[in-house]
Design a protein around this motif. Structure first.
Motif: not given
Length: 410
Positions: A275-293, A300-306
């Motif tokens: 009805v309102s478009g409000t995000i009432v809940k959210q899960t995030d998995r983010g993956f930041h890493y360094y690589a040559r390929e 890994t800089f950070v690999d998280y799930s919240v």
């Protein structure tokens, strides 16, 4: 005396007729108001509020870089560390009847480290949204979005922004959210990725639409097309890092300088009040890493799930219900109420008008009234005699005894 009394009654009849017209006019006005509320006014009410001020918190665990190891002999990456993702939403200018500007400060922290030593990610994102469609908008004076240039902790100079035009949806979905795919902007990747409808779920008593978004990953969480991290520094200091092989933990010559590129990928799930478009809940998995390929992560800089905390879910569900109540009041409750009152007023006014006309016509010309000078007719013998009572009857002559036949006894 009788004439004065008749004039008084006549005046009352006229007053009743005027009152009837007024009541019918009120009924018509209520019906028009109901029509406007259900069409135009509902469209004006179904907009993103201008008083948004919320703190959204998600927590979980992950693998994270230890900032203290920057001064050590090797970069240290810790596993299973507690993490908190926090977003602070507020409204900035321009904000008016058509658009609203959201400023969102986001931080990702390791909660096992004190104060700023555990800070992993920080961003201040600003975007101007159309209040009806929730899509990002741009103008000559406003590029439709910006991110704040990073500053050192001891830097006291005023913050400066880097223009970052947004596209699609950001931080919200539109009113009357549909079961379809929406383009949803990722400020870290600085690109738009599809948020796909994937079903309905109950969230604290609210039926929410579920949307999933993949950034550089497939639905199974496998890297397919990670995004090169878009640095906010002029020298790309955090998107490309050159360090000795020993610091990277690589075999070979420990003094060899190795340059790695930072990549980013993510998966998100949104639970949205349709009805309102409000995000009432959210899960995030983010993956930041360094690589040559790109597809071969090395450090890994950070690999998280919240996931949104229960307190955040409760506050967002309450905000969604408040928006629902506001839309329901102006878009359904009041129109139905006004329609019912309008119909009652029209019918009541029509009946009162008919009564006043009969009263006035009887007083002006009693002969026009066929109820015996009564509004509801006469009763019993007080009325006019029926036609049968007025009919003439013939009298039969009485027979005298002398008129009887001789052979008939008297």
């Amino acid at each position: 005396m009788a004439g004065a009394k008749g004039d008084t009654v006549l005046n009352r009849a006229v007053a009743l007729r005027i009152a009837a017209c007024g009541i019918m006019g009120l009924g018509a006005a209520l019906l028009i108001a109901a029509l406007l509320l259900s069409t135009y006014t509902k469209g004006q009410i179904s907009k993103i509020p201008l008083d948004i001020d919320a703190t959204l918190v998600s927590d979980g665990t992950g693998t994270a870089f230890d900032p203290a190891s920057l001064n050590g002999e090797r970069f240290v990456v810790d596993e299973d560390v507690p993490l908190v993702l926090q977003q602070q939403l507020s409204v900035e200018s321009p904000a008016n009847a058509e658009v609203v500007t959201l400023q969102v400060g986001s931080t990702l922290r390791r909660t096992d480290q004190q104060q700023d030593t555990g800070l992993l990610l920080a961003m201040v994102d600003t975007v101007t949204l159309d209040r009806s469609t929730a899509e990002a908008v741009s103008s000559e004076s406003n590029p439709g979005g910006a991110v704040q240039r990073p500053r050192a902790l001891e830097d006291e100079t005023p913050p400066t922004n880097i223009a970052l035009p947004h596209e699609g949806l950001t931080y919200r979905f539109p009113f009357d959210t549909e079961k379809k795919t929406y383009p949803f902007f990722d400020p870290i990747a600085q690109e738009t990725f599809d948020a796909n409808y994937s079903g309905e779920e109950d969230v604290n008593g609210l039926t929410a639409y579920k949307f999933t978004q993949n950034v550089g990953m497939d639905s199974d969480g496998k890297l397919v097309e990670p995004v090169r991290y878009a640095s906010l520094y002029d020298d790309d200091a955090d998107s490309q890092v050159s360090a000795r092989a020993a610091l990277w933990g690589l075999e070979g010559d420990p003094e060899e300088m190795i340059t790695m590129t930072r990549y980013y990928a993510a998966q998100r799930t949104f639970w949205v009040d349709p009805v309102s478009g409000t995000i009432v809940k959210q899960t995030d998995r983010g993956f930041h890493y360094y690589a040559r390929e790109a597809l071969e992560p090395e450090v890994t800089f950070v690999d998280y799930s919240v996931t949104s905390t229960e307190e955040t879910v409760e506050s967002q569900v309450a905000a969604a219900f408040d928006e629902r109540d506001r839309v329901s009041l102006w878009g359904r409750v009041l129109p139905i109420t006004f329609t019912a009152l309008g119909l009652v007023a029209l019918i009541g006014g029509a009946l009162l008008g008919s009564f006043s006309l009969r009263a006035e016509s009887m007083l002006l010309d009693p002969g026009l009234d066929d109820t015996g000078n009564r509004f509801f007719g006469g009763r019993g013998d007080e009325g006019e005699p029926v036609p049968g009572a007025e009919a003439k009857t013939e009298k039969l002559p009485a027979q005298r005894p002398s008129d009887l036949p001789p052979d008939r006894p008297v």
